[in-house]
Structure formats: structure tokens, C-alpha cells
Design an enzyme around this catalytic site. Structure first.
Site, short mmCIF file in Angstrom:
data_model
loop_
_atom_site.label_atom_id
_atom_site.label_comp_id
_atom_site.label_asym_id
_atom_site.label_seq_id
_atom_site.Cartn_x
_atom_site.Cartn_y
_atom_site.Cartn_z
N CYS A 1 -12.38 3.47 2.50
CA CYS A 1 -11.87 3.83 1.29
C CYS A 1 -12.59 4.61 0.23
CB CYS A 1 -10.84 2.89 0.85
SG CYS A 1 -11.64 1.53 0.04
N MET B 1 -3.76 -3.36 -5.59
CA MET B 1 -5.15 -3.36 -6.28
C MET B 1 -5.67 -2.13 -6.46
SD MET B 1 -6.63 -6.60 -4.11
CE MET B 1 -7.10 -5.72 -2.71
N SER C 1 0.78 -1.29 0.08
CA SER C 1 0.09 0.08 0.00
C SER C 1 0.78 1.15 0.04
CB SER C 1 -0.68 -0.07 1.16
OG SER C 1 -0.02 0.07 2.39
N GLY D 1 -0.45 -6.85 5.40
CA GLY D 1 0.02 -5.95 6.64
C GLY D 1 -0.78 -6.13 7.73
N CYS E 1 -14.13 -6.85 1.43
CA CYS E 1 -13.01 -6.79 0.46
C CYS E 1 -11.75 -7.70 0.81
CB CYS E 1 -12.29 -5.40 0.63
SG CYS E 1 -11.01 -4.89 -0.13
N GLY F 1 2.10 2.08 2.80
CA GLY F 1 1.92 2.39 4.12
C GLY F 1 3.19 1.62 4.94
N VAL F 2 3.43 1.97 6.13
CA VAL F 2 4.37 1.33 7.03
C VAL F 2 3.98 -0.23 7.10
CG1 VAL F 2 5.11 1.18 9.28
CG2 VAL F 2 4.19 3.33 8.61
N ASP F 3 2.88 -0.56 7.38
CA ASP F 3 2.75 -2.25 7.64
C ASP F 3 3.14 -2.97 6.69
OD1 ASP F 3 1.80 -1.22 10.21
OD2 ASP F 3 -0.35 -1.31 9.65
N SER F 4 2.59 -2.63 5.23
CA SER F 4 2.84 -3.50 4.35
C SER F 4 4.36 -3.70 3.77
CB SER F 4 1.84 -3.32 3.09
OG SER F 4 2.10 -1.89 2.68
#
Lengths: 395, 424
Positions: B250, B42, B18, B176, B152, B20-23
Site C-alpha cells: 500500500c 486506519m 476499507s 475481512g 501491519c 471494499g467488498v470483504d470488510s
């Protein structure tokens, strides 16, 4: 095997073009606007390139304006013609549903600024009819813009006839010839063209360079202000290596035009024939009136993206839709304009060949594509429904 | 066919990224473990599909799989409860309050590049419209309050994206999400547990994963705290490590679900009556999609005591109001039941149950009915049990299973079978 079959996205530059650009970068470093000798040498290179590009399309050097590429050329041509029309009270613009987004998005912006836009249909064969253009022309029409050849399906438009209709009505006619130039012959006089967009990298030139032809007497307003370059129509120090490379690439492809056309269209026809053996597959766009290298297929039950992944793993570089839209979200607006249903417009494969491809490669690609389509159908729930008769085949 | 599952003896894994941090950290961790990784994102919807697009016409939206999923909950109501966004967007940038911008795609691509991974963006707009947006809208129209993140995860990340992963020769799909997956002994059942960092636990939105899916899903962040993940992000030099979690759904970044639904369906929700449980008319409401069970604010009813939304009746277009005490209920029924860590029990079991994302698990007994529904009876009455939300059952850390709350009668929203039929 690594096969490049995405020449409508961009092309590889021939060594001769790189040589010319390298020479410019090393030795022609002056600014063409400068008075001194290095500047004059650059001005000379620029003038030669302008002459050369003009010659390739039957124009006068003064009618050529170098830009950063096809999109800029389209933007400038359309905005300029629209604004010039507005000054005379003309606020109607005509184009087609399957233009490049550089044209469509500019038109959409203008719509928001008070212009009225008519988008003509392109029919199932992907070809605009000159009589539709004639019928759409009005007293207040400021511009007609119809592409010379479509970027996704490669269909060649009756530009000469459309141009004649516009000339008769006294309406400015612009054509985006980005995909056509260097692949089919162009003559702006014979084809009644007032404005024409070119992009260097579609015919072996560098990225980031293009040109706009504007017929003498047709007003052209600048998009970029700030200098007297390009006779005040396009400010910014000229990209000499790019422009010289463009001129070289254009003349090289024109020299070999007939030879390449015969060879590449032979490859194209062979590939179309082989892929047509796949059941529930169809060629998109007119078979005859299309660019020599363009092959565009839909395979029912197969997603374009999945197919691309498998082909990439087999060393085949192809595209789905056009490269410009596969980064975006829509199913191909071009295929939708042909009247294809959504699920089919999603599954298109575009292979665009060049003189660098071989018959051996065509055979390899055909075999790999057949294999991949079979595999993807095996795992596709949609295909399963089609096979069971729960859903009707549309191809 | 085609692509080999192994590359020089390494197992291939697809990381749902994404930016972002997590993924990003998940990707780095998988690589460190010796997986041959591929990054993917995606693209799920475009501007026209969402409400309030004017602000960000040019934004190309792509979804950021599996991060920061949480609910947006107001004090009074569960309006939007469990509606989560799997994204970390710059929450302080009011103008680009979406998780799915071109910026995110660029961030994800840049992380992938940094890690030397190939990166793909897949266009799943049609599927997302059918599987997530359509369900979301239909759910609201039938008087429910849906949680689209669950759909999702189920249909997009772990089904559609996994299909693509297979095409790329990836055996594993990695997100993530904060939750843990393990196996009950060799060859035993796949199990899911809450994340070690209980404050970040996202097992609630993952309860629909099947045994088959769990077998190829990796959630490397489940054992880590968010702090540790942020620390790792700094160590790896991911420039986006400062990003905040976003809290909205989202595809409705401005939070106006009712506007989104009206735009999507092209119809205004018809006004109707507020009624008491006895059928007494209390006033007029603006359309059922404006309300959620438990809601107090915005009812516009003048009364001696505050009224709350008790129930939404789509058939009669009525919104039933009640006093606060009447919001509490002890039982619920759920459909679309999935058992995760245990096989479907054939008798009553003791559980702790959550009825929305931010609910703390409550003691209850659960049993399957003959009709295949899940019946949960709480030890203590629970406030505002809401149709459309999911009930997820736990045994301590272990995710037992869950289902979609449907009240007493089973209501199935009409779901389009084919994404292409969903054009509005």
C-alpha cells in the site's frame, strides 16, 4: 449530558438568525440582478447585509465582497495580491508557520508558480512578532498574510502593529480573521488592514457563507468568472439567505461582544485552571492574548484521538488539533510551529467555549477529562516508560 | 472506565473497514449475528512518505484493513514476494493505484452509514512509520525481502486498532481476512485454520496473532468463498462490490521499492560487486536493495548460463549469484517465532510449510533450537528461501505457527523503539 465545546469548528445558529434566513427563503426569492420587484427586494436585502457587515469591522459597504466562506476568501485575497504584485515584479510573500491551511496551501501552490514564500516563526507563546514582519519585508514583497487569531490555540496576533509595518512599506496586508470575528472587536482602519477574511458559521451564521474585505484602492481579481455579481469580483448568484443570516449573526454577536467576552473568558479561565491540576499537562499558547473561548491542552502520554473518543462517550464534543486537520494526517502543524515535540503535538485537546456553555458544564468537563486522562495513562505504554524514568518527561 | 461493553445486551464489535467488498460484507454479517457494530478505518501514511507521490498529491491515504492480501510475484524472482496489500483498489485506475485514498474512506463511511453504524477514522501515521515502514526499510537494508503486511496485521490492526476498539467498548475486532478462528474445546487453546476458500486463504499473514489476540478477533469471511462474498455484497447493495483486488504494497503503490527506500533514508544505496559463491567478481550491482533472492532478470551479467541471486550480503555490500540448481535448499532457520494453534513443541514435528504467501505447503519437519529459533527441514529442497519472508507451518488446515526466515545466523534489524525517533 450533552456539551458542545467545539465552537471553533462551527457554531449553533441562534433562532433569530434562522428566522431571518427562513424569511429570505420564503419571501426573498428574487435574483438581486433582476430588474423586477422581487429582484429589487433581494437586492435590498443584499445591500443591507453588506452595510451591516461593513459596519461591524469599520469598513465601507463597497469594500465587502461576499464569498462561500473563509477558505474562498483566503484563496482569493492571496492569489489576487500575489498576481497584482507579480505585475509589478514583486514575487515575495510573507506569512507565518501556523496559518490555516487555506492560506498555507495557497502559498505552497504559489511557490510552485514561481513565488518566494517566507514563513515567520510564531514562538512558544504562539504569537508572531511585528518586528519579524518588519525585518522580513523586502523591496519585492507583494503581500503579508498573518491571521488575526489562531484557530487551534486561539492566540491573538499583533495585527495593528503588523499592519502598520506593512502600510509603511507599501505592502498589502491580509489577515484571516475567521476565528476572531464576532469574538473580539475588529476595525480595519484602526488596525491597518488591507484585506480581511470572514466566515459566517464561526459566529452563529450559516455554513457556506463568508466575506472578504478589501480596502478601497487595493486591486481584487476574481477567482470565479461568469457574472457581474459582487462588482465583477465574484461571479454567481448571491446566496441571499446565507448572506442575510451572516449579517444578522455578526451583528448579534457584536451587540453582545463585551458581555460574552467577559462571561466566556471566565469559563475559559476556570477550565484552564482545573485542567492545569492534571500533572504533566500544559496550556498551548499565550494565556492572556487568546480568544475568550479557547482552551488548548497537551497531556503527556495521551493520544488526542483516544481522549476524544472517551469524551464523546461522556457527551462532550471537543476536538484534537483543529477540525480541519483532524481529518488529515499530520500532527498539528500549529503545535509543531510552537516547537512542541511530535509526541506532544499529537496529544492535544481543544475545547472552544461559547456563551451557551455554563460553569456547571465546565466542572463536568474538567472532571471527565481528568478521569479520562488518568485512565488513558494507566493503559499507555509510553506513560509507563515515563513513570519508570526510561523516558524523560517533556511537559 | 467509561464506555460499556454491552449495548442493550448486544456485544460491541469494531469492524476494520476499507470500503471494499470483504470488510463491508464482514460488517453486515456481524450485524446480522446481533453484534452492535462500529466501523473504523486506519490512516497510516501520507503522500510524502510514499514513492511517486506526485501523481496523487492530494490523496489522503488510509489503510484498508485485511482485504485481498497477497503477494506480487514475478516469474523469475520472489522480488516483492509476500509483499501484500490489504486492499481492493480499482486496479484498472492506473492513476490512483493505491489502496488508501480518500475515495476508500468515503466508500467505507458510506457502507457504515448504510448499515447504520458509527464510523471513525483513526490516525496512526506515527505508529505505522515506526512499526511497519521502518521495519520494511531496515529489512531491505539488511539484505532481506520483508512482508510488511504481517507487521501491519500484528502491530496495527490487532494491537493499535484493538486498543481503540477497547476505548469504544468493543470486545471484538473484526476484519475481512479469509481465515478461520476457533477454539480447541471450551477453555482450550485458540486455533487458526485456513479459509474454506483456499484460493483466498490469508492465514499466512496472520500467523503472528497471539492467544490473547485470537480471543477477541472475528473473521466472519473464513467460512465463505469469495464468490459468495461478492454475492452477499450485491444482495446488501454495496455499490463497490465490483472492485478488483489490488496487488501492491500500500505505501509503495508504484512498486518501486528501491526508490521508496532511497527516498525514505535519504541515501542512495551504494553500488557493489556481484560475486560467485567462491568470491569471484562477476560485475557491478546497483545497490543491494535492488535485488531479491531468486531474481534472474535485470542483473546485466552476460554469461553462458543464466545467473540468479543466491544471497545478499549487506556487510560486504555483495550480491552473490549462482546457477539455478544452487538456489535450492532444504533447511531454514526462523526467528520471532509464534505458535498459534499448538503450544511450542519440545520435539521434532511433521508439518507442511509455506515460505512465502503464494507458496504451496511442502512436507517438512520442524523443531525449536535451544536459542529459541525455529529450524525447518524440508523433504525436498525448496527454491529461493528468502530471508525476511515468513515461514508458516501447517497441519492440514491448521496453522501451527511460524517465524521470520533469518537464514543460519540471527540477524535482528534495528527497530526504533519510539515512533517519534523515526523521523528521517
Amino acid at each position: 449530558m450533552q456539551i458542545y465545546a467545539d465552537n471553533a469548528a462551527t457554531t449553533r445558529m441562534p433562532g433569530a438568525v434562522i428566522d431571518v434566513m427562513k424569511e429570505c427563503m420564503e419571501n426573498i426569492y428574487g435574483n438581486p440582478s433582476s430588474l423586477h420587484s422581487p429582484g429589487q427586494r433581494a437586492a435590498e436585502v443584499l445591500a443591507q447585509a453588506r452595510e451591516s457587515v461593513a459596519l461591524m469591522i469599520g469598513a465601507e459597504p463597497k469594500e465587502i465582497f461576499f464569498t462561500s466562506g473563509g477558505s474562498e476568501s483566503d484563496n482569493q485575497a492571496i492569489r489576487s495580491a500575489a498576481l497584482a504584485g507579480k505585475r509589478k515584479g514583486k514575487t515575495h510573500l510573507i506569512s507565518t508557520a501556523f496559518e490555516h491551511h487555506a492560506v498555507l496551501h495557497t502559498l505552497r501552490k504559489l511557490e510552485g508558480e514561481g513565488f518566494e514564500v517566507t514563513l515567520l516563526p510564531v514562538y512558544e507563546n504562539g504569537i508572531v512578532r511585528a518586528e519579524d514582519v518588519r525585518n522580513a519585508l523586502r523591496e519585492d514583497t507583494a503581500l503579508v498574510s498573518v491571521m488575526t487569531a489562531n484557530n487551534e490555540i486561539g492566540t491573538i496576533q499583533p495585527v495593528k502593529e503588523i499592519g502598520a509595518a506593512c502600510r509603511e512599506a507599501g505592502v498589502v496586508f491580509h489577515t484571516d480573521a475567521v476565528q476572531a470575528a464576532g469574538h473580539i472587536g475588529l476595525d480595519v482602519k484602526e488596525m491597518n488592514i488591507d484585506m480581511l477574511s470572514l466566515s459566517a458559521h464561526k459566529f452563529g451564521g450559516p455554513k457556506g457563507t463568508g466575506a472578504l474585505y478589501v480596502r478601497k484602492g487595493v486591486p481584487l481579481l476574481p477567482l470565479i468568472e461568469g457574472g457581474a455579481q459582487e462588482r465583477g469580483r465574484r461571479a454567481g448568484t448571491e446566496n441571499i439567505p446565507g448572506i442575510a443570516g451572516m449579517a444578522k449573526a455578526f451583528s448579534l454577536s457584536m451587540e453582545r461582544l463585551e458581555e460574552n467576552r467577559a462571561y466566556v473568558s471566565g469559563l475559559r479561565d476556570a477550565l484552564i485552571e482545573k485542567l492545569s491540576e492534571i500533572p504533566h499537562a500544559r496550556v498551548n499558547g499565550d494565556r492572556e492574548r487568546r480568544l475568550p473561548g479557547n482552551v488548548n491542552f497537551c497531556f503527556e502520554g495521551v493520544e488526542g484521538e483516544s481522549l476524544l473518543l472517551l469524551l464523546d462517550a461522556d457527551g462532550i464534543a471537543a476536538s484534537s488539533g483543529s477540525a480541519c486537520t483532524s481529518g488529515s494526517l499530520d500532527p498539528s502543524h500549529v503545535l509543531l510551529a510552537l516547537g512542541l515535540p511530535h509526541e506532544v503535538a499529537h496529544g492535544s485537546l481543544r475545547l472552544t467555549l461559547s456563551a451557551e456553555n455554563t460553569m456547571e458544564e465546565v466542572e463536568y468537563m474538567a472532571a471527565k477529562i481528568k478521569h479520562a486522562v488518568r485512565y488513558l495513562r494507566e493503559i499507555s505504554p509510553v506513560w509507563e516508560e515515563l513513570e519508570k524514568g526510561e523516558r524523560k518527561h517533556v511537559i | 472506565m467509561g464506555i460499556s461493553m454491552e449495548n442493550n445486551g448486544q456485544t460491541k464489535a469494531l469492524i476494520a473497514m476499507s470500503g471494499g467488498v470483504d470488510s463491508s460484507v464482514a460488517a453486515a454479517l456481524m450485524q446480522a449475528e446481533g453484534y452492535d457494530c462500529v466501523g473504523a478505518m486506519m490512516k497510516l501514511y501520507q503522500g510524502e512518505d510514499t514513492a511517486g507521490t506526485e501523481k496523487r498529491k492530494s490523496a489522503q491515504m488510509a489503510h484498508k484493513p485485511g482485504e485481498g492480501e497477497q503477494d506480487v510475484r514475478t516469474d523469475e524472482a520472489v522480488r516483492g514476494a509476500g509483499i501484500c496489500c490489504s486492499a481492493e483498489a480499482a486496479a484498472d485506475q492506473a492513476e490512483s493505484r493505491t489502496c488508501c485514498s480518500t475515495d476508500d474512506a468515503e466508500d467505507a463511511a458510506s457502507v457504515a452509514r448504510k448499515l447504520g453504524m458509527p464510523f471513525y477514522v483513526f490516525r496512526f501515521t506515527e505508529e505505522f512509520r515506526c512499526q511497519v515502514m521502518e521495519r520494511f526499510v531496515n529489512s531491505y537494508l539488511s539484505g532481506e525481502t520483508p512482508n510488511p503486511c504481517i507487521d501491519c496485521n500484528r502491530y496495527m490492526k490487532f494491537e493499535k486498532l484493538y486498543e481503540r476498539a477497547r476505548l469504544l467498548g468493543c470486545e471484538k475486532i473484526v476484519t475481512g481476512h479469509y481465515a478461520r478462528i476457533s477454539r480447541d474445546g471450551a477453555g482450550g487453546r485458540w486455533q487458526m485454520r485456513k479459509a474454506v476458500d483456499q484460493t483466498k486463504d490469508q492465514s499466512y499473514v496472520l500467523y503472528q496473532l497471539t492467544q490473547e489476540q485470537l480471543a477477541h478477533v472475528c473473521l466472519p469471511l473464513g467460512e465463505l468463498t469469495k464468490e459468495r462474498v461478492r454475492g452477499l455484497a450485491q444482495e446488501y447493495g454495496f455499490f463497490n462490490a465490483r472492485k478488483k483486488d489490488s496487488q501492491d504494497i500500500c505505501f509503495v503503490p508504484d512498486g518501486h521499492y528501491e526508490k521508496f527506500i532511497e527516498k525514505y533514508t535519504g541515501r542512495r544505496a551504494p553500488e557493489g560487486n556481484f560475486v560467485t559463491q567462491d568470491g569471484e567478481v562477476l560485475g557491478r550491482h546497483k545497490g543491494i536493495i535492488h535485488y531479491t533472492v531468486g531474481q534472474r532478470r535485470g542483473l546485466g551479467i552476460a554469461a553462458a548460463h543464466p545467473y540468479y541471486v543466491k544471497e545478499i550480503r549487506p556487510e560486504s555490500n555483495e550480491v552473490v549469484l549462482c546457477v539455478h540448481e544452487a538456489l535450492f535448499q532444504r533447511t531454514l532457520t526462523a526467528r520471532d517465532v509464534n505458535w498459534v494453534s499448538i503450544a511450542q513443541p519440545d520435539q521434532k514435528i511433521r508439518v507442511q510449510a509455506k515460505i512465502r504467501y503464494r507458496h504451496s505447503p511442502q512436507g517438512a519437519t520442524a523443531e525449536m533450537t535451544e536459542g529459541g529459533l525455529l529450524k525447518v527441514t524440508f523433504d525436498e529442497p525448496q527454491r529461493a528461501i528468502t530471508r525476511g519472508q515468513s515461514v508458516v507451518l501447517y497441519d492440514g488446515d491448521l496453522v501451527l505457527g511460524g517465524g521470520k526466515i533469518c537464514g543460519e545466523e540471527q540477524k535482528t534489524a534495528e527497530i526504533c523503539r519510539d515512533p517519534r525517533n523515526s523521523e528521517n
